[in-house]
Write a protein that holds these residues in place. Structure first.
Motif, PDB file in Angstrom:
ATOM      1  N   PHE A  55      36.494  33.873  32.379  1.00  0.00           N
ATOM      2  CA  PHE A  55      37.280  34.755  31.500  1.00  0.00           C
ATOM      3  C   PHE A  55      38.436  35.375  32.296  1.00  0.00           C
ATOM      4  CE2 PHE A  55      37.388  39.282  29.842  1.00  0.00           C
ATOM      5  CZ  PHE A  55      37.869  39.020  28.573  1.00  0.00           C
TER       6      PHE A  55
ATOM      7  N   TYR B  80      42.997  37.049  26.541  1.00  0.00           N
ATOM      8  CA  TYR B  80      42.627  36.697  25.165  1.00  0.00           C
ATOM      9  C   TYR B  80      43.550  35.685  24.495  1.00  0.00           C
ATOM     10  CZ  TYR B  80      39.727  40.820  25.800  1.00  0.00           C
ATOM     11  OH  TYR B  80      38.822  41.727  26.274  1.00  0.00           O
TER      12      TYR B  80
ATOM     13  N   PHE C 296      34.898  35.749  25.729  1.00  0.00           N
ATOM     14  CA  PHE C 296      34.483  37.142  25.545  1.00  0.00           C
ATOM     15  C   PHE C 296      33.244  37.213  24.642  1.00  0.00           C
ATOM     16  CE2 PHE C 296      34.484  41.247  23.357  1.00  0.00           C
ATOM     17  CZ  PHE C 296      34.267  42.045  24.466  1.00  0.00           C
TER      18      PHE C 296
ATOM     19  N   CYS D 242      37.554  49.027  33.876  1.00  0.00           N
ATOM     20  CA  CYS D 242      36.491  49.298  32.900  1.00  0.00           C
ATOM     21  C   CYS D 242      35.871  50.624  33.329  1.00  0.00           C
ATOM     22  CB  CYS D 242      35.436  48.196  32.900  1.00  0.00           C
ATOM     23  SG  CYS D 242      36.142  46.531  32.802  1.00  0.00           S
TER      24      CYS D 242
ATOM     25  N   GLU E 146      41.863  44.147  35.370  1.00  0.00           N
ATOM     26  CA  GLU E 146      41.266  45.024  34.344  1.00  0.00           C
ATOM     27  C   GLU E 146      40.579  46.229  34.966  1.00  0.00           C
ATOM     28  OE1 GLU E 146      38.880  44.230  30.227  1.00  0.00           O
ATOM     29  OE2 GLU E 146      37.826  43.612  32.016  1.00  0.00           O
TER      30      GLU E 146
ATOM     31  N   TYR F 265      25.220  41.478  30.580  1.00  0.00           N
ATOM     32  CA  TYR F 265      26.206  42.324  29.871  1.00  0.00           C
ATOM     33  C   TYR F 265      25.458  43.116  28.787  1.00  0.00           C
ATOM     34  CZ  TYR F 265      30.741  43.732  27.984  1.00  0.00           C
ATOM     35  OH  TYR F 265      31.829  44.467  27.569  1.00  0.00           O
TER      36      TYR F 265
ATOM     37  N   TYR G  78      29.702  42.524  35.183  1.00  0.00           N
ATOM     38  CA  TYR G  78      31.069  41.984  35.232  1.00  0.00           C
ATOM     39  C   TYR G  78      31.194  40.810  36.214  1.00  0.00           C
ATOM     40  CZ  TYR G  78      32.341  45.841  32.265  1.00  0.00           C
ATOM     41  OH  TYR G  78      32.410  46.704  31.192  1.00  0.00           O
TER      42      TYR G  78
ATOM     43  N   ASN H  67      38.925  50.564  28.991  1.00  0.00           N
ATOM     44  CA  ASN H  67      39.884  49.607  29.563  1.00  0.00           C
ATOM     45  C   ASN H  67      41.263  50.228  29.786  1.00  0.00           C
ATOM     46  OD1 ASN H  67      38.253  47.230  27.513  1.00  0.00           O
ATOM     47  ND2 ASN H  67      38.064  47.319  29.728  1.00  0.00           N
TER      48      ASN H  67
ATOM     49  N   ILE I 238      26.279  45.857  27.312  1.00  0.00           N
ATOM     50  CA  ILE I 238      27.067  46.757  26.456  1.00  0.00           C
ATOM     51  C   ILE I 238      26.916  46.469  24.962  1.00  0.00           C
ATOM     52  CG2 ILE I 238      29.454  47.423  25.871  1.00  0.00           C
ATOM     53  CD1 ILE I 238      30.114  47.444  28.780  1.00  0.00           C
TER      54      ILE I 238
ATOM     55  N   GLY J 116      32.671  49.673  20.966  1.00  0.00           N
ATOM     56  CA  GLY J 116      32.861  48.648  22.001  1.00  0.00           C
ATOM     57  C   GLY J 116      33.214  49.167  23.371  1.00  0.00           C
ATOM     58  N   SER J 117      33.442  50.447  23.514  1.00  0.00           N
ATOM     59  CA  SER J 117      33.811  51.014  24.815  1.00  0.00           C
ATOM     60  C   SER J 117      35.171  50.514  25.305  1.00  0.00           C
ATOM     61  CB  SER J 117      32.743  50.682  25.865  1.00  0.00           C
ATOM     62  OG  SER J 117      32.952  51.445  27.017  1.00  0.00           O
TER      63      SER J 117
HETATM   64  C1  AVI Z   1      36.661  44.737  25.775  1.00  0.00           C
HETATM   65  N1  AVI Z   1      35.997  45.528  26.822  1.00  0.00           N
HETATM   66  C2  AVI Z   1      35.235  46.641  26.244  1.00  0.00           C
HETATM   67  C3  AVI Z   1      35.204  44.730  27.784  1.00  0.00           C
HETATM   68  C4  AVI Z   1      34.610  45.657  28.878  1.00  0.00           C
HETATM   69  O1  AVI Z   1      33.405  45.563  29.110  1.00  0.00           O
HETATM   70  O2  AVI Z   1      35.328  46.485  29.433  1.00  0.00           O
HETATM   71  C5  AVI Z   1      36.045  43.653  28.428  1.00  0.00           C
HETATM   72  C6  AVI Z   1      35.316  42.850  29.457  1.00  0.00           C
HETATM   73  N2  AVI Z   1      35.796  42.524  30.625  1.00  0.00           N
HETATM   74  C7  AVI Z   1      34.914  41.811  31.284  1.00  0.00           C
HETATM   75  N3  AVI Z   1      33.824  41.705  30.557  1.00  0.00           N
HETATM   76  C8  AVI Z   1      34.070  42.334  29.401  1.00  0.00           C
END
Ligand code: AVI
Length: 323
Positions: A216, A38, A46, A282, A280, A55, A206, A166, A57, A161-162
């Motif tokens: 990203f 970030y 993002f 998730c 990361e 995506y 992802y 992370n 979410i 945002g879930s």
């Molecule tokens: C911020 N977070 C909730 C995102 C996720 O989906 O875990 C971060 C992300 N990483 C890759 N795409 C989005």
């Protein structure tokens, strides 16, 4: 440094940050904190991810909010002081604020001062009767609440945002415990939790066709180069998003395309061809799995709102009564 506040570095100051990154690169497997995604470009990427067809979410959480915000607000009751962790633009919060009965205050908590103040200013124009008290803080560390909010009868932490996914389980539990402490015995937590589903759907979310998530992920290297004077070659890494069944999580990695040496803080870090750098986690939860995790932090699930396909959930947690 980070505009998107979901996860902030445990240390600050460029020497400490360099040592932190070096420590991750010396681990096996190598790690680089997601905080490095970030910067200005990473925040833009993002936001673009949130619009991608793969995506689900953000879109799904908004759909649940639009449909059920009135019920959520009714469950929270009148006179609540709403404290949002990692508030960003407070976009989802508006749906809640539109329905909350006489909210006592809204406390957006965010590490990015300018964005926090901008968002609070815009919100103040749209909600002239709402008392908005921005707090610039890293919500993963203890921070002080404004005095009049700390004594409000009903304090509610909102964490959409879930982003909890992370964190590894240890840190997720301590974050939930901190929320439990903040809301006290008569408060509540309203939290977005992403649910387990077909791993192919998750891996696509992802690793999108347009390559935005790959960009990203690579941006973490670009950011470390700029901020700490490292010399990662972005063309020498591939993006990988992989479902790890026994941990119930997607892991994002960067995989080295060749043997290479990266220079950082006066040190040479050798990275072998095919070696992974984990960037990361998730986590994706079952309803039962998340209820257990919340339980270990002293929180009990009271209500769960989901989309019809049960892809995502927004959950109302309350402090567990001691029997
Ligand atoms: C911020 N977070 C909730 C995102 C996720 O989906 O875990 C971060 C992300 N990483 C890759 N795409 C989005």
């Amino acid at each position: 440094m980070a505009k998107h506040p979901s996860i902030v570095p445990a240390v600050s100051g460029s020497d400490a940050l360099t040592q932190d990154v070096l420590a991750g690169l010396k681990k096996s497997p190598k790690e680089l904190s997601p905080v490095w995604f970030y910067d200005e470009l990473g925040s833009f990427l993002f936001d673009s991810i949130c619009e991608l067809p793969e995506y689900y979410i953000t879109r799904t959480e908004l759909q649940i909010m639009r449909e059920h915000a009135a019920e959520m607000a009714a469950s929270l009751g009148p006179d609540a002081a709403l404290i949002e962790f990692g508030s960003g633009t407070s976009m989802k919060t508006r749906l809640l604020l539109d329905h909350l009965e006489m909210p006592r205050a809204y406390v957006p908590v965010d590490i990015a001062r300018e964005h926090l103040l901008d968002a609070a200013g815009t919100l103040a124009r749209d909600y002239p009767h709402l008392r908005i008290i921005p707090v610039c803080a890293d919500f993963t560390q203890p921070f002080d609440l404004p005095a009049n909010v700390a004594v409000a009868r009903r304090r509610v932490v909102y964490f959409p945002g879930s982003t909890l996914g992370n964190f590894d389980n240890v840190h997720a539990r301590s974050l939930l415990k901190r929320m439990r402490e903040i809301v006290g015995g008569s408060g509540a937590v309203l939290i977005g939790i992403d649910l387990r589903k077909d791993p192919r759907v998750l891996e696509r979310a992802y690793d999108d066709a347009a390559g935005v998530t790959a960009e990203f992920n690579l941006n973490a290297l670009r950011h470390v180069n700029r901020e700490l004077g490292a010399d990662f070659d972005l063309d020498a890494f591939d993006h990988l998003a992989t479902w790890v069944e026994n941990q119930s999580r997607i892991e994002m990695h960067l995989v080295s395309r060749r043997d290479q040496v990266v220079h950082l803080g006066g040190e040479n870090i050798a990275i072998a061809r095919g070696e992974h750098l984990r960037t990361e986690y998730c986590h994706k939860y079952t309803l039962e799995g998340f209820a257990n995790l919340a339980g270990t932090a002293g929180l009990a699930v009271q209500r769960v709102w989901m989309d019809p396909q049960e892809r995502f959930s927004i959950q109302l947690l309350e402090p567990r009564r001691i029997q």
